[in-house]
Write an enzyme that holds these catalytic residues in place. Structure first.
Site, mmCIF file in Angstrom:
data_model
loop_
_atom_site.group_PDB
_atom_site.id
_atom_site.type_symbol
_atom_site.label_atom_id
_atom_site.label_comp_id
_atom_site.label_asym_id
_atom_site.label_seq_id
_atom_site.Cartn_x
_atom_site.Cartn_y
_atom_site.Cartn_z
ATOM 1 N N LYS A 1 0.914 -1.115 -0.140
ATOM 2 C CA LYS A 1 0.202 0.377 0.000
ATOM 3 C C LYS A 1 1.017 1.684 -0.549
ATOM 4 O O LYS A 1 0.433 2.653 -0.777
ATOM 5 C CB LYS A 1 -0.297 -0.420 1.250
ATOM 6 C CG LYS A 1 -1.860 -0.969 1.233
ATOM 7 C CD LYS A 1 -3.513 -0.799 2.494
ATOM 8 C CE LYS A 1 -4.180 -1.549 1.627
ATOM 9 N NZ LYS A 1 -5.209 -1.095 3.011
ATOM 10 N N ASP B 1 -10.702 3.027 1.221
ATOM 11 C CA ASP B 1 -10.631 2.790 3.092
ATOM 12 C C ASP B 1 -11.478 3.551 3.455
ATOM 13 O O ASP B 1 -12.371 3.836 3.861
ATOM 14 C CB ASP B 1 -9.767 2.424 3.581
ATOM 15 C CG ASP B 1 -9.253 1.248 3.282
ATOM 16 O OD1 ASP B 1 -9.958 -0.301 2.560
ATOM 17 O OD2 ASP B 1 -7.783 0.826 3.043
#
Ligand code: NAP
Length: 289
Positions: A73, A109
């Site tokens: 990420k 997210d």
């Protein structure tokens, strides 16, 4: 997955290492089937030292986009042409979108968490939120809540780590009400009456240690709280059982997983997929494993 793959099939996937545990292929392929889209979502096991080649390879293969999970990420930053404001703010990219021959790095997210919360009828503006944990997931949650206008108290086992996270988010969002304390029963006891939302971002309660909970047994649970546990395996964690037993509202982490997936899907295909179908696909897959 589309029933008939052919030369027009649009490809997306998830890059991780390992990636076998991911529920995203089942979740997205179920949505493609429900919508009758000629698309396919594949798990992509990418070793860390092959990440740049993998991202370039996805472009060469005509992928529409990809999800990005642990441990890529942060490292994937170096491979994208543009970063969204959210991805930049929380130093994490979980979605790649191919736009005009460039890779855009986004973070679904943050809107996924907020959308799943709002869909449960909780609007964070002006509310007091308690966030437990200060790791990678907490960064996105604290940023999302503070940006949405909530007052956030973060409780973490390592208090210095919580303080550092609060300092960082306060720099990004000046003027918001943010503080950090130690994750101790007495701090929970002090904060619980005023708090309206409790978000667990620690792994406490996650399989196989399902008996663990960040909420102490001898501390009465407030019925007025909305509790969001990011842990989704098991679906009903001990914390959620404690909340429900006290009459509080309990939301499981699978909801956030589904909504972050749905938002990535919308970024790739300009369509909001059926989240109920995606949720059911995840539950079925978890039961199979
Ligand atoms: P992480 O970066 O490792 O952070 C874990 C945090 O939990 C740290 O603040 C750590 O405290 C705290 N912690 C760990 N063990 C603890 C214990 N025994 N007692 C008290 N605190 C403890 O992990 P993460 O990436 O943020 O992920 C956390 C959880 O969120 C995982 O269960 C993950 O599966 C879940 N998650 C769910 C979603 C979703 O879509 N539902 C998305 C992302 C993550 P210290 O700072 O003191 O070490």
């Amino acid at each position: 997955m589309s029933t008939s793959l052919n030369g027009r099939t649009k490809l997306v996937g998830v890059m991780g290492w390992p990636v076998e545990h991911s529920l995203s292929p089942q979740m997205h392929n179920a949505a493609f089937a429900a919508l009758g889209l000629n698309c396919c979502y594949v798990p992509l096991a990418v070793p860390p030292d092959h990440l740049p080649q993998a991202v370039a390879g996805l472009a060469a293969l005509g992928f529409v986009g990809s999800n990005v999970t642990v441990p890529h990420k942060q490292a994937v930053w170096a491979c994208v042409d543009e970063l969204s404001e959210d991805a930049q703010a929380v130093s994490a990219v979980n979605t790649l979108i191919r736009r005009d021959g460039k890779w855009v790095g986004g973070n679904s997210d943050i809107p996924g968490f907020l959308m799943s919360l709002e869909e449960e009828g909780f609007l964070p503006r002006g509310k007091r939120a308690l966030v437990l944990g200060a790791g990678g997931a907490a960064r996105g949650i604290v940023y999302a809540l503070a940006r949405a206008g909530a007052q956030v108290t973060l409780l973490n086992r390592t208090v210095e780590r919580g303080e550092a996270l609060v300092r960082e988010i306060s720099r990004l969002l000046p003027g918001r009400s943010l503080e950090a304390r130690a994750l101790l029963p007495e701090e929970l006891g002090k904060a619980r009456d005023d708090a309206e939302l409790l978000v667990n971002t620690t792994p406490l309660g996650m399989w196989p240690r399902v008996e663990a909970s960040p909420w102490p047994d001898d501390l009465p649970f407030p019925a007025h709280l909305t509790v969001f546990d990011l842990v989704y395996n098991p679906l009903r964690t001990r914390l959620l059982s404690q909340a429900q037993a006290a009459g509080a509202k309990a939301i499981g982490g699978l909801k956030m997983l589904v909504y972050q997936g749905a938002i990535s899907f919308r970024w790739w295909f300009d369509v909001m997929p059926p989240t109920d179908v995606m949720y059911r696909a995840c539950v079925d897959e978890m039961a199979r494993r």
